[in-house]
Motif scaffolding. Structure first.
Motif, mmCIF file in Angstrom:
data_model
loop_
_atom_site.group_PDB
_atom_site.id
_atom_site.type_symbol
_atom_site.label_atom_id
_atom_site.label_comp_id
_atom_site.label_asym_id
_atom_site.label_seq_id
_atom_site.Cartn_x
_atom_site.Cartn_y
_atom_site.Cartn_z
ATOM 1 N N TYR A 6 0.815 -1.222 0.000
ATOM 2 C CA TYR A 6 0.000 0.000 0.000
ATOM 3 C C TYR A 6 0.849 1.272 0.000
ATOM 4 O O TYR A 6 0.437 2.294 -0.537
ATOM 5 N N GLU A 32 -5.324 -6.669 -5.972
ATOM 6 C CA GLU A 32 -4.341 -5.610 -5.717
ATOM 7 C C GLU A 32 -3.522 -5.337 -6.977
ATOM 8 O O GLU A 32 -3.343 -4.185 -7.391
ATOM 9 N N ALA A 73 -6.969 0.289 1.251
ATOM 10 C CA ALA A 73 -6.972 -1.018 1.911
ATOM 11 C C ALA A 73 -8.400 -1.497 2.123
ATOM 12 O O ALA A 73 -9.307 -0.699 2.247
#
Lengths: 123, 424
Positions: free
Chosen positions: B366, B400, B423
């Motif tokens: 992230y 992702e 997230a």
């Protein structure tokens, strides 16, 4: 004559039911209610959130806000309100107003999990 | 539905209180568990015939205690105690016991039972396994399947953990207020571990397998809050669990892959769980004693209240992350604050916040994803591409990686239309 039916059970046990058990009970209850809904005999029904979500306002000169359900057994349940509030403070304000003109006892404030208006028609 | 299913539910709900009380009597976990098992076997014989007792926990404690003493006496060739038929039918016997159980002992019994599982010398996975075995009463095979390990491996893990506890001994004196607060904090951490163990699923199948961990954590936290009704952090913890768990069905797509928060179908969220979470936060706020669980729950609540991602109150979320940073400083918390700051103050402010995190978060997906987006928004395309490349190499799920690829494609075609990444 209108009647209220108040539901009591052991909360810990009900919250230990499996999803299947829970669903079965709910389905069975709805099946029982069906014909009374059609006959317009059944008014609002509600499922309350667990007592951990409850707040109690003990009435008095300086009303006291306590966490949790109303646990005393000396007083008896005499009535209830359903009130639409944006948050706990708003419903507490309403309860304080009520308490100011109706002394003694307490109000337990319990959010609802579900509310069904029913089909009862009042004159 | 069978009698057996109802008896099982009654036994499960009575278990923490009953095993907790038996642990206080016998001061030995194995003896307490054996006595409880014995009481359960008698309940299965007795309850269908005589009807369930008014207070199953009191019945199980009484019968379990007698069974435990009986076992010890049999070994000494002494006389037996009266059997449970005399206990279940007579209210006279049951009532004073139930009243005695109603006092503070009962609260401390359950807290002690939970607390022995949080032994500081035990690794997290052993603490969780032990709590599920002792407090929840799951079988070793059930726990093994939740953790995706063999029965033998789990058996060994639990045996080791128990040996460790037996060696150190538990505290049986009534705890002081400070000890009680410390135990409560340790137990809260352990319960959240149980929850996150269930929540950290990589796909729908794993999510379904592990959902019982989340549900059990919620059930035990509710029990803890009922015992300590004015603890704002326990309200916050329960709210946090309910709000996170409310997204369980929306978190995975038809193929079982993770769906990121912005892309989730919000009508699929469990609005009953959200309602309970919001009610608990309202209660907690009144105490004006903010703690990490309350703040995280408040952040989750702001996401839950937004009907669409665009309606999210980012300035409030940025403030809450700043509070969380003060309460519990960590690079990941700062990174999350930067996401909120980017929505409120723009990419330059967010980039300034995350640049000092390059070292601690170098291998964190992230971090590089967010950095790439901030650089892209500032028109620094080459640097953005490098950050996105690094993020892709660290992606843990196809969702992702797909998101980052979308950003890279948009960069290549000169558009900035790809949605933001956040997230789950």
């Amino acid at each position: 004559m209108l009647y209220a039916i108040l539901c009591y059970n052991t909360e810990n046990t009900v919250f230990s039911w499996s999803k299947e058990q829970e669903q079965k009970v709910m389905d069975d209850l709805h099946a029982v209610q069906e014909k009374h809904l059609k006959a317009k005999k059944l008014g609002p029904t509600a499922r309350l959130m667990p007592t951990t979500a409850a707040t109690t306002l003990r009435k008095g000169d300086t009303p006291l806000v306590l966490d949790g359900p109303y646990a005393e057994t000396r007083e008896q349940l005499l009535g209830f309100y359903i009130f639409d509030a944006a948050n706990l403070e708003e419903v507490l304000a309403f309860a304080r107003e009520l308490g100011a003109v109706n002394p003694g006892g307490a109000y337990e404030i319990r959010p609802l999990h579900a509310f069904y208006p029913g089909t009862l028609e009042t004159a | 539905m069978t009698d057996l299913a109802w008896i099982n539910a009654a036994i499960t709900s009575a278990r923490p209180q009953a095993v907790g009380a038996l642990l206080r009597y016998f001061r030995n976990l194995d003896t307490a568990e054996e006595a409880f098992q014995d009481a359960c076997l008698r309940a299965l014989r007795n309850w269908p015939a005589n009807g369930p007792p008014r207070d199953p926990a009191a019945w199980l404690i009484m019968v379990g205690r007698n069974a435990g003493i009986d076992g010890a006496r049999k070994r000494k060739r002494e006389t037996e105690l009266p059997d449970e038929d005399h206990i279940s039918d007579t209210d006279d016997v049951e009532t004073p016991l139930a009243e005695r159980l109603d006092n503070a002992d009962y609260r401390d019994d359950i807290l002690r039972l939970l607390f022995v599982c949080c032994h500081a010398g035990l690794p997290n996975t052993q603490q969780i396994a032990l709590a599920l075995r002792i407090v929840s009463g799951l079988s070793v095979a059930q726990i093994a399947s939740l953790f995706l390990v063999s029965d033998a491996a789990m058996e060994q893990r639990i045996t080791r953990a128990k040996a460790r506890i037996a060696a150190d001994g538990a505290q049986f004196e009534t705890p002081t207020a400070i000890e009680r607060a410390e135990r409560l904090a340790a137990v809260a951490t352990m319960l959240y571990l149980v929850f996150t163990e269930g929540y950290a699923a990589a796909n729908a199948r794993e999510g379904e397998t592990r959902a019982p961990l989340c549900e059990e954590a919620i059930r035990l936290t509710r029990l803890l809050l009922a015992l300590f009704p004015s603890e704002a952090e326990i309200m916050g913890l329960l709210a946090l669990m309910l709000l996170q768990h409310s997204r369980r069905t929306a978190r995975f797509d038809a193929n079982g892959a993770i769906v990121l928060l912005d892309d989730q179908d919000r009508t699929q969220w469990d609005h009953r769980a959200i309602g309970e979470g919001l009610a608990l936060i309202d209660k907690a706020i009144r105490h004006r004693r903010p703690g990490p669980y309350q703040v995280q729950a408040a952040i989750a609540a702001l996401h839950a209240r937004a009907a669409t991602p665009a309606e999210t109150d980012w300035s409030e979320i940025a403030l809450l992350y700043a509070t969380l940073e003060r309460l519990q400083p960590s690079p990941v918390v700062t990174l999350n604050r930067a996401v909120a700051v980017s929505k409120v103050d723009g990419p330059a402010a967010a980039l300034a916040l995350i640049e000092p995190l390059a070292k601690p978060l170098d291998s964190y997906f992230y971090f590089h994803g967010l950095k790439g987006m901030m650089l892209r928004d500032l028109g620094r395309d080459a640097e953005a591409r490098a950050a996105f490349d690094r993020a892709i190499s660290l992606a843990k799920s196809p969702a992702e990686a797909a998101h980052i690829r979308m950003h890279l494609d948009a960069l290549a075609s000169g558009k900035k239309s790809a949605p933001d990444l956040r997230a789950v």
